[in-house]
Enzyme design. Sequence first.
Site, PDB file in Angstrom:
ATOM      1  CG  HIS A  25      -1.817   1.126   1.341  1.00  0.00           C
ATOM      2  ND1 HIS A  25      -2.819   1.346   0.421  1.00  0.00           N
ATOM      3  CD2 HIS A  25      -1.899   2.134   2.232  1.00  0.00           C
ATOM      4  CE1 HIS A  25      -3.480   2.444   0.755  1.00  0.00           C
ATOM      5  NE2 HIS A  25      -2.939   2.942   1.855  1.00  0.00           N
ATOM      6  CG  ASN A  26      -0.112   4.958   0.503  1.00  0.00           C
ATOM      7  OD1 ASN A  26      -0.885   5.026  -0.443  1.00  0.00           O
ATOM      8  ND2 ASN A  26      -0.426   5.402   1.700  1.00  0.00           N
ATOM      9  CD  GLU A  55      -2.268   2.515  -3.059  1.00  0.00           C
ATOM     10  OE1 GLU A  55      -3.453   2.867  -3.052  1.00  0.00           O
ATOM     11  OE2 GLU A  55      -1.553   2.510  -2.047  1.00  0.00           O
ATOM     12  CG  ASP A  57      -2.163   6.453  -4.763  1.00  0.00           C
ATOM     13  OD1 ASP A  57      -2.738   5.409  -5.088  1.00  0.00           O
ATOM     14  OD2 ASP A  57      -2.042   6.823  -3.591  1.00  0.00           O
ATOM     15  CG  HIS A  70      -0.831   9.533   0.104  1.00  0.00           C
ATOM     16  ND1 HIS A  70      -1.021   9.832   1.427  1.00  0.00           N
ATOM     17  CD2 HIS A  70      -1.743   8.583  -0.200  1.00  0.00           C
ATOM     18  CE1 HIS A  70      -2.012   9.101   1.905  1.00  0.00           C
ATOM     19  NE2 HIS A  70      -2.468   8.340   0.936  1.00  0.00           N
ATOM     20  CD  GLU A 104      -6.127   5.693  -4.632  1.00  0.00           C
ATOM     21  OE1 GLU A 104      -6.040   6.876  -4.236  1.00  0.00           O
ATOM     22  OE2 GLU A 104      -5.948   4.707  -3.910  1.00  0.00           O
TER      23      GLU A 104
END
Length: 154
Positions: A25-26, A55, A57, A70, A104
């Site tokens: 995650h991240n 991930e 983003d 983020h 994302e």
Amino acid sequence: SNPLHREVHQDMEQPLCHYFIASSHNTYLSGDQLLSQSRAEMYARVLQAGCRCVEVDCWDGPDGEPVVHHGYTLTSKIPFRDVAETINKYAFIKNEFPVILSIENHCSIQQQQKIAQYLKEIFGDKLDLSSVSTGDPRQLPSPQDLKGKILVKV
């Protein structure tokens, strides 16, 4: 590290949904979620440690170039292209099983098109462009079938 931990001791011919997948995650963050640096090399680190889902983003960046960071925080931004090139370089060094890009997407249509262009250009034949109907998870391909492939989940 124990070399036995690198050997596969289970059946890898089942549908993908039958497995727990090591996920990050991240992935791009080198520290906390509010102020830390985003670094492409974080992808190299987690992929070599066995992670198979990372991930990404994506946000609109300057000059029509999508960036990874983020959102709504003070974390630094890195070009999407750098992230894709790092993933391409490190995805299969320690492990041939598929890598899932969990994207994302916060980008405009123009920058989404740029992301698609980079995915095709950088990953080439590794990019799995086949589509699966999600109606029956038993129809999903197996990790064995997808060795050496990059999958995109949005």
